[in-house]
Write an enzyme that holds these catalytic residues in place. Structure first.
Site: not given
Length: 254
Positions: A145, A158
């Site tokens: 990501s 995250y």
């Protein structure tokens, strides 16, 4: 002759019940690859992915696994290789999210996030490497990501799990490259699936607010991600190794 770029290849794709993982599995099948689709708890969605792959007249199967036990990552790859009769492509696409201030994050959430987003990737990649190294070829594609290299508040958990994948990818590329393997990572930005669709429904200004940060003026789609994934694991990609490929409409270019 066939114009299907993955014809005859054997691919295991995790996170294939929905979103980017499902799009990748379906696109691989359309390009001629036999596919083992690895899902989670949504059995019906996984069945749809498998049926969609089979519609491309390739061999297709799959199974649901609980990656909160990260060792299931290795089991998923082994099962897929057994079903397919070998392994040429492995896409590590399973994942989950947690966007909370650090002072609110519970112990169990930390364990869960690292089990699913980081440790399962390691177990799965290790199993893929054990199969691919003796044959002297193979592609491993990690799904990261832009949050793996772009810090954001209230996303420490995250971001931390995704950042780990970038160095894992580079380390494996250096280690496995001499054996003929290629290991790369896709780093998507905002993709219009799952949580993003929910946010657009819940927050009226979400779409307009987030689009201001994307020079292309639109969100990505799972199909955009799948198209890039096809190239990264195709025979045409003969030299890219250890790359972190951003696919975010230039949202992180400034």
């Amino acid at each position: 002759m066939t114009d299907k770029v993955l014809s005859g290849k054997r691919a295991v794709v995790t996170g294939a019940s929905s979103g980017m993982g499902a799009a990748i599995a379906l696109r691989f099948a359309a390009e001629g690859a036999d596919v083992w689709a690895v899902g989670g708890g949504n059995a019906e969605a996984l069945k749809e992915t498998i049926a969609g792959c089979a519609a491309s007249r390739v061999r297709a199967g799959g199974k649901g696994y609980d990656f909160s036990d990260s060792r299931q990552g290795g089991a998923a790859v082994r099962d897929g290789a057994d079903f397919l009769g070998g392994l040429d492509i492995f896409v590590n696409c399973a994942g989950t999210r947690n966007f909370k201030p650090i002072i609110e994050v519970e112990d169990e959430e930390i364990d869960f996030m690292f089990e699913v987003n980081t440790k399962s990737f390691y177990f799965a990649a290790r199993e893929a490497a054990r199969i691919m190294v003796p044959q002297g070829s193979g592609h491993i594609l990690m799904m990261g990501s832009i949050s793996g290299h772009r810090a954001r508040p209230e996303r420490s958990l995250y971001c931390g799990t995704k950042a780990a994948l970038e160095l894992l990818t580079k380390s494996l590329a250096m280690e496995l490259g001499p054996a003929g393997l290629r290991v790369n990572l896709l780093a998507p930005g905002l993709v219009a699936s799952g949580r993003v669709k929910t946010k657009m429904e819940e927050e009226k200004d979400y779409r307009e607010r987030r689009l201001r940060g994307i020079p292309l003026g639109r969100f990505g789609t799972p199909e955009n991600i799948a198209a890039t994934a096809v190239f990264l694991v195709s025979p045409a990609n003969d030299f890219m190794n250890g790359a972190v490929v951003e696919i975010d409409g230039a949202s992180t270019s400034g």
